[in-house]
Design a protein around this motif. Sequence first.
Motif, PDB file in Angstrom:
ATOM      1  N   ARG A   1       1.177  94.097  47.879  1.00 16.09           N
ATOM      2  CA  ARG A   1       0.385  94.362  49.088  1.00 16.09           C
ATOM      3  C   ARG A   1       1.261  94.686  50.297  1.00 16.09           C
ATOM      4  N   ARG A   2       2.272  95.517  50.073  1.00 18.90           N
ATOM      5  CA  ARG A   2       3.143  95.958  51.166  1.00 18.90           C
ATOM      6  C   ARG A   2       3.091  97.473  51.244  1.00 18.90           C
ATOM      7  N   ALA A   3       2.490  97.981  52.312  1.00 20.38           N
ATOM      8  CA  ALA A   3       2.348  99.429  52.485  1.00 20.38           C
ATOM      9  C   ALA A   3       3.695 100.138  52.556  1.00 20.38           C
ATOM     10  N   ASP A   4       4.708  99.450  53.069  1.00 17.61           N
ATOM     11  CA  ASP A   4       6.021 100.086  53.210  1.00 17.61           C
ATOM     12  C   ASP A   4       6.701 100.351  51.868  1.00 17.61           C
ATOM     13  N   LEU A   5       6.230  99.754  50.784  1.00 18.98           N
ATOM     14  CA  LEU A   5       6.809 100.011  49.465  1.00 18.98           C
ATOM     15  C   LEU A   5       6.137 101.182  48.757  1.00 18.98           C
ATOM     16  N   GLU A   6       4.978 101.593  49.243  1.00 13.39           N
ATOM     17  CA  GLU A   6       4.193 102.623  48.566  1.00 13.39           C
ATOM     18  C   GLU A   6       4.867 103.988  48.529  1.00 13.39           C
TER      19      GLU A   6
END
Length: 77
Positions: free
Chosen positions: A39-44
Amino acid sequence: VPNFCAALNRTLKSTQSDLAFFRFPRYPARCQKWVENCRRADLEDKTHDQLNKRYRLCAKHFATSMICRTRHFASNP
């Protein structure tokens, strides 16, 4: 260099505990599942190769039955 847990709101690092840390999978579909579960947008926007090389999840995110404690190496013929 200590390993940090990539999961959202986790601050554990390998120098603070005896926890095992696991690299993100090299297989794109499985790696994407890990990203979704973090649930980390920065990893997407990271590639599965980048995630595998730079990010880890601690053992607290896995059921004990999911962890294999032996190393598997490809054998050379």
